[in-house]
Design a protein around this motif. Structure first.
Motif, PDB file in Angstrom:
ATOM      1  N   ILE A   1       1.020  -1.444   0.099  1.00 59.10           N
ATOM      2  CA  ILE A   1      -0.147  -0.380  -0.015  1.00 59.10           C
ATOM      3  C   ILE A   1       0.679   1.526  -0.142  1.00 59.10           C
ATOM      4  O   ILE A   1       0.541   1.839  -0.509  1.00 59.10           O
ATOM      5  N   ALA A   2       2.136   1.310   0.538  1.00 54.28           N
ATOM      6  CA  ALA A   2       2.089   2.402   0.714  1.00 54.28           C
ATOM      7  C   ALA A   2       3.607   3.129  -0.691  1.00 54.28           C
ATOM      8  O   ALA A   2       3.834   3.800  -0.618  1.00 54.28           O
ATOM      9  N   ALA A   3       3.905   1.836  -0.672  1.00 54.33           N
ATOM     10  CA  ALA A   3       4.929   1.338  -2.589  1.00 54.33           C
ATOM     11  C   ALA A   3       4.091   2.076  -3.325  1.00 54.33           C
ATOM     12  O   ALA A   3       3.968   3.287  -4.226  1.00 54.33           O
ATOM     13  N   LEU A   4       2.853   1.043  -3.387  1.00 54.78           N
ATOM     14  CA  LEU A   4       1.694   1.680  -4.715  1.00 54.78           C
ATOM     15  C   LEU A   4       1.027   2.978  -4.673  1.00 54.78           C
ATOM     16  O   LEU A   4       1.150   3.939  -5.362  1.00 54.78           O
ATOM     17  N   SER A   5       1.021   3.449  -3.307  1.00 56.19           N
ATOM     18  CA  SER A   5       0.667   4.887  -3.605  1.00 56.19           C
ATOM     19  C   SER A   5       1.377   5.963  -3.491  1.00 56.19           C
ATOM     20  O   SER A   5       0.999   6.937  -3.999  1.00 56.19           O
ATOM     21  N   ASN A   6       2.768   6.008  -2.890  1.00 58.45           N
ATOM     22  CA  ASN A   6       3.801   6.675  -3.361  1.00 58.45           C
ATOM     23  C   ASN A   6       4.142   6.947  -5.253  1.00 58.45           C
ATOM     24  O   ASN A   6       4.176   7.649  -5.700  1.00 58.45           O
ATOM     25  N   ALA A   7       3.597   5.882  -5.524  1.00 60.61           N
ATOM     26  CA  ALA A   7       3.932   5.949  -7.239  1.00 60.61           C
ATOM     27  C   ALA A   7       2.768   6.474  -8.169  1.00 60.61           C
ATOM     28  O   ALA A   7       3.201   6.780  -8.910  1.00 60.61           O
ATOM     29  N   ARG A   8       1.326   6.178  -6.743  1.00 57.13           N
ATOM     30  CA  ARG A   8       0.186   6.908  -7.670  1.00 57.13           C
ATOM     31  C   ARG A   8       0.443   8.377  -7.459  1.00 57.13           C
ATOM     32  O   ARG A   8      -0.112   9.165  -9.011  1.00 57.13           O
ATOM     33  N   GLU A   9       0.536   8.931  -6.596  1.00 62.86           N
ATOM     34  CA  GLU A   9       0.968  10.160  -5.828  1.00 62.86           C
ATOM     35  C   GLU A   9       2.011  10.636  -6.999  1.00 62.86           C
ATOM     36  O   GLU A   9       1.699  11.776  -7.555  1.00 62.86           O
ATOM     37  N   LEU A  10       2.633   9.851  -7.359  1.00 61.27           N
ATOM     38  CA  LEU A  10       3.881  11.045  -8.247  1.00 61.27           C
ATOM     39  C   LEU A  10       3.826  10.867  -9.787  1.00 61.27           C
ATOM     40  O   LEU A  10       3.625  10.767 -10.770  1.00 61.27           O
ATOM     41  N   GLY A  11       2.091   9.401  -9.880  1.00 56.70           N
ATOM     42  CA  GLY A  11       1.378   9.673 -11.451  1.00 56.70           C
ATOM     43  C   GLY A  11       1.817   8.638 -12.078  1.00 56.70           C
ATOM     44  O   GLY A  11       2.365   8.981 -13.929  1.00 56.70           O
ATOM     45  N   VAL A  12       3.321   7.823 -11.704  1.00 58.04           N
ATOM     46  CA  VAL A  12       3.958   7.265 -13.109  1.00 58.04           C
ATOM     47  C   VAL A  12       3.164   5.789 -12.754  1.00 58.04           C
ATOM     48  O   VAL A  12       3.406   4.895 -14.146  1.00 58.04           O
ATOM     49  N   ILE A  13       2.137   5.214 -12.205  1.00 57.94           N
ATOM     50  CA  ILE A  13       1.177   3.852 -12.568  1.00 57.94           C
ATOM     51  C   ILE A  13      -0.506   4.755 -11.713  1.00 57.94           C
ATOM     52  O   ILE A  13      -0.901   5.530 -11.569  1.00 57.94           O
ATOM     53  N   GLY A  14      -0.911   3.837 -12.607  1.00 57.34           N
ATOM     54  CA  GLY A  14      -2.774   3.957 -12.691  1.00 57.34           C
ATOM     55  C   GLY A  14      -3.411   3.917 -11.374  1.00 57.34           C
ATOM     56  O   GLY A  14      -2.536   2.722 -10.886  1.00 57.34           O
ATOM     57  N   ALA A  15      -4.613   3.909 -11.062  1.00 57.50           N
ATOM     58  CA  ALA A  15      -4.908   4.151 -10.133  1.00 57.50           C
ATOM     59  C   ALA A  15      -5.552   2.040  -9.599  1.00 57.50           C
ATOM     60  O   ALA A  15      -5.432   1.797  -8.445  1.00 57.50           O
ATOM     61  N   GLU A  16      -5.512   1.744 -10.967  1.00 63.51           N
ATOM     62  CA  GLU A  16      -5.729   0.359 -10.726  1.00 63.51           C
ATOM     63  C   GLU A  16      -4.554  -0.898 -11.325  1.00 63.51           C
ATOM     64  O   GLU A  16      -4.415  -2.346 -10.688  1.00 63.51           O
ATOM     65  N   ASP A  17      -3.709  -0.197 -11.101  1.00 63.66           N
ATOM     66  CA  ASP A  17      -1.744  -0.900 -11.001  1.00 63.66           C
ATOM     67  C   ASP A  17      -1.577  -1.448 -10.137  1.00 63.66           C
ATOM     68  O   ASP A  17      -1.874  -1.048  -8.953  1.00 63.66           O
ATOM     69  N   GLY A  18      -0.331  -2.609 -10.324  1.00 66.35           N
ATOM     70  CA  GLY A  18      -0.244  -3.274  -9.219  1.00 66.35           C
ATOM     71  C   GLY A  18       1.498  -3.908  -9.129  1.00 66.35           C
ATOM     72  O   GLY A  18       1.762  -2.770  -9.792  1.00 66.35           O
ATOM     73  N   LEU A  19       1.947  -4.301  -8.070  1.00 68.02           N
ATOM     74  CA  LEU A  19       3.361  -4.702  -8.132  1.00 68.02           C
ATOM     75  C   LEU A  19       4.218  -4.553  -9.600  1.00 68.02           C
ATOM     76  O   LEU A  19       5.026  -3.976  -9.633  1.00 68.02           O
ATOM     77  N   GLU A  20       3.157  -5.413 -10.787  1.00 65.18           N
ATOM     78  CA  GLU A  20       3.920  -6.165 -11.732  1.00 65.18           C
ATOM     79  C   GLU A  20       4.186  -4.004 -12.460  1.00 65.18           C
ATOM     80  O   GLU A  20       5.459  -4.372 -13.081  1.00 65.18           O
ATOM     81  N   GLN A  21       3.136  -3.327 -12.498  1.00 62.91           N
ATOM     82  CA  GLN A  21       3.407  -2.061 -13.299  1.00 62.91           C
ATOM     83  C   GLN A  21       4.374  -1.130 -12.477  1.00 62.91           C
ATOM     84  O   GLN A  21       5.459  -0.880 -12.819  1.00 62.91           O
ATOM     85  N   LEU A  22       4.252  -1.616 -11.122  1.00 59.74           N
ATOM     86  CA  LEU A  22       5.260  -0.865  -9.979  1.00 59.74           C
ATOM     87  C   LEU A  22       7.519  -1.024 -10.335  1.00 59.74           C
ATOM     88  O   LEU A  22       7.777  -0.639 -10.476  1.00 59.74           O
ATOM     89  N   SER A  23       6.941  -2.793 -10.569  1.00 61.48           N
ATOM     90  CA  SER A  23       8.112  -2.563 -11.157  1.00 61.48           C
ATOM     91  C   SER A  23       8.701  -2.548 -12.462  1.00 61.48           C
ATOM     92  O   SER A  23       9.939  -2.335 -12.358  1.00 61.48           O
ATOM     93  N   ALA A  24       8.303  -2.280 -13.006  1.00 62.21           N
ATOM     94  CA  ALA A  24       8.256  -2.393 -14.332  1.00 62.21           C
ATOM     95  C   ALA A  24       8.685  -0.765 -14.540  1.00 62.21           C
ATOM     96  O   ALA A  24       9.425  -0.614 -14.668  1.00 62.21           O
ATOM     97  N   ALA A  25       8.373   0.746 -13.730  1.00 58.59           N
ATOM     98  CA  ALA A  25       8.062   1.662 -13.410  1.00 58.59           C
ATOM     99  C   ALA A  25       9.599   1.678 -12.986  1.00 58.59           C
ATOM    100  O   ALA A  25      11.116   2.630 -13.480  1.00 58.59           O
ATOM    101  N   ILE A  26       9.712   0.900 -12.101  1.00 56.52           N
ATOM    102  CA  ILE A  26      11.041   0.981 -11.456  1.00 56.52           C
ATOM    103  C   ILE A  26      12.680   1.391 -12.226  1.00 56.52           C
ATOM    104  O   ILE A  26      13.537   1.156 -11.999  1.00 56.52           O
ATOM    105  N   SER A  27      12.479  -0.171 -13.426  1.00 57.33           N
ATOM    106  CA  SER A  27      13.039  -1.013 -13.539  1.00 57.33           C
ATOM    107  C   SER A  27      13.355   0.251 -15.216  1.00 57.33           C
ATOM    108  O   SER A  27      14.199   0.428 -15.266  1.00 57.33           O
ATOM    109  N   ASN A  28      12.087   0.763 -15.846  1.00 61.93           N
ATOM    110  CA  ASN A  28      12.886   1.796 -16.515  1.00 61.93           C
ATOM    111  C   ASN A  28      12.998   3.760 -15.839  1.00 61.93           C
ATOM    112  O   ASN A  28      13.276   4.117 -17.230  1.00 61.93           O
ATOM    113  N   GLY A  29      12.814   3.384 -14.635  1.00 63.77           N
ATOM    114  CA  GLY A  29      14.037   5.137 -13.532  1.00 63.77           C
ATOM    115  C   GLY A  29      12.351   5.798 -13.627  1.00 63.77           C
ATOM    116  O   GLY A  29      12.876   6.553 -13.851  1.00 63.77           O
ATOM    117  N   SER A  30      11.517   5.435 -14.009  1.00 69.30           N
ATOM    118  CA  SER A  30       9.916   6.104 -14.054  1.00 69.30           C
ATOM    119  C   SER A  30      10.013   6.603 -12.260  1.00 69.30           C
ATOM    120  O   SER A  30       9.322   8.294 -12.348  1.00 69.30           O
TER     121      SER A  30
END
Length: 468
Positions: A84-113
């Motif tokens: 919840i903490a990690a996904l919330s931070n990513a959503r606040e920064l606009g790098v993943i969507g509201a329905e996205d999960g860990l898979e999308q977060l991992s991809a965002a970290i990998s591509n430097g977003s």
């Protein structure tokens, strides 16, 4: 408590080095599957989790003066809070969507977003806050005793909380096996089903050593079929070496915007894992014939667990907790030596530096993880039910029924109390607080009588006028 006969006593060292090593590896195998599964489910580093587990166990041994054969591994209780903490931070920064999960977060970290620290920094501080809470409670118990903690955390509060921890993650498991709203390929569903069946069959039919590592074996089976269906990404192996340093993230060596309210949301969960801590030490005491709550004392066992979790969060690892799997090893082998669990901790630290082990774990497809978590998250919830049954909780009692039902609805219903523009008290943390407060209020209400209130009021006034 009658002392049970152990083949190798708690502070006794095995006679032969070879036997000592084998006994320690047994503990490593018992904890390995669950310990590496937590970072796998949260996106944390596997090597750091193993490192934190080993260091934490050694810290615990020192704090308890080598009197308790406990092994500390990654805690499942904080998976939801970390995500919840990690996904919330990513959503606040606009790098993943509201329905996205860990898979999308991992991809965002990998591509430097988003950087790893930006995503997980608040979670690490939250885990450190949990460790600090343990330490504070241990100091209080040292001066006041532990009776108040047991009253604060009865089974009627702990049981529903464990149920919420498991079921709040159910949607993640369903998504990983390809049966979520977005659907999935037939290959994903087949691999997940094979992994699920392997874990179930091994858990039910296996004997001896295999019976204590069903998830580890099921992952290997699922991985083999994932290779057949071409679901494994082998690129991770090309960037790994045989020996490599774990990706430790030292708190204080990086900068990011800390959401302190999000950090504090971790603290209520500490009281749930404290209850588990007490239960694990009680069970281990029954196995070994010792009273660990008295000697070395709950104040020392909680201190060891707390410092271990504080250190784990400080290096970017998951929270530590006492492992029932390793307690099972003590029960089966009748070997309670802390020298054995201590060497197991050293082995875990060494494994953290083997790059290909980490690469293998990181390459496990989400379909395999989904097959495992389909059982695992349900098992966590079922353990909450077992807590209520074991304590013979009377759900015909309206007070108990109100506490359980309220906690379940708040914890699973998406209840939110906004604390500021960026943080809210939600789900698990909110359910714990409501459960603790509501239970105490209802106990007080049951004991309340108007006669007692009137007599108490009169006594107060008499003392006031007498002094006047």
């Amino acid at each position: 408590m009658n002392e049970q006969k152990l083949l190798i006593d708690i502070q006794e060292k095995p006679e032969h080095v070879g036997k000592w090593i084998l006994l320690s590896f047994q503990h490593v195998f018992a904890m390995f599957g669950a310990t590496v599964l937590v970072p796998l489910l949260t996106g944390l580093n596997v090597g750091v989790a193993l490192l934190a587990s080993g260091i934490g166990t050694l810290i615990y041994i020192v704090c308890t003066k080598g009197k308790v054969p406990v092994y500390l591994g990654s805690s499942f209780a904080y998976i939801g809070a970390i995500l919840i903490a990690a996904l919330s931070n990513a959503r606040e920064l606009g790098v993943i969507g509201a329905e996205d999960g860990l898979e999308q977060l991992s991809a965002a970290i990998s591509n430097g977003s988003i950087s790893f620290v930006e995503a997980y920094g608040s979670a690490f501080l939250g885990l450190m806050a949990v460790g600090l809470t343990y330490i504070i409670v241990s100091v209080i118990i040292r001066f006041t005793g532990s009776g108040w903690l047991k009253k604060l955390l009865p089974s009627i509060v702990v049981g529903p909380m464990i149920i919420i921890i498991g079921l709040s993650l159910a949607g993640v498991a369903v998504g990983n096996i390809g049966l979520g709203a977005g659907g999935g390929s037939w290959q994903t569903i087949v691999v997940a089903a094979i992994t699920f069946l392997a874990a179930g069959v091994i858990s039910i039919k296996a004997k001896g050593f295999l019976k204590i590592v069903p998830f580890l074996v099921a992952i290997l089976v699922g991985y083999a079929f994932a290779m057949i269906f071409q679901q494994v990404d082998y690129n991770i192996y090309t960037s790994s070496t045989f020996l490599q340093l774990p990706s430790v993230t030292f708190v204080g060596t990086y900068g990011f915007d800390v959401n302190w309210l999000q950090v504090l949301a971790f603290v209520p969960l500490a009281f749930v894992t404290m209850a588990e801590h007490i239960g694990d030490h009680t069970v281990l005491g029954e196995i070994t014939g010792r009273d660990f709550i008295t000697d070395p004392g709950l104040q020392n066992t909680l201190l060891g667990d707390g410092i271990a979790t504080l250190v784990a969060g400080a290096i970017g690892g998951p929270a530590n907790t006492t492992y029932g799997e390793n307690t099972g090893v003590v029960a089966v082998t009748k070997v309670g030596s802390v020298w054995v669990t201590g060497l197991a901790a050293v082995i875990a630290i060494l494994l953290a530096f083997f790059g290909y082990i980490q690469a293998f774990i990181q390459s496990i497809p989400w379909s395999v993880i989904g097959g495992i978590t389909l059982i695992l998250y349900g098992l966590i919830a079922a353990n909450g039910v077992k807590v209520l049954i074991k304590d013979r909780t009377d759900l015909g009692n309206m007070r108990n029924l109100i506490v359980v039902s309220t906690m379940l609805v708040i914890g699973l219903g998406g209840a939110v109390i906004p604390l500021n523009a960026f943080a809210s008290l939600t789900g698990m943390s909110l359910a714990v607080l409501v459960g603790i407060v509501l239970n105490q209020l209802l106990i007080g209400l049951e004991k309340f009588t108007w006669v007692g209130f009137w007599n108490g009021t009169k006594n107060v006034f008499r003392k006031v006028f007498k002094r006047a």
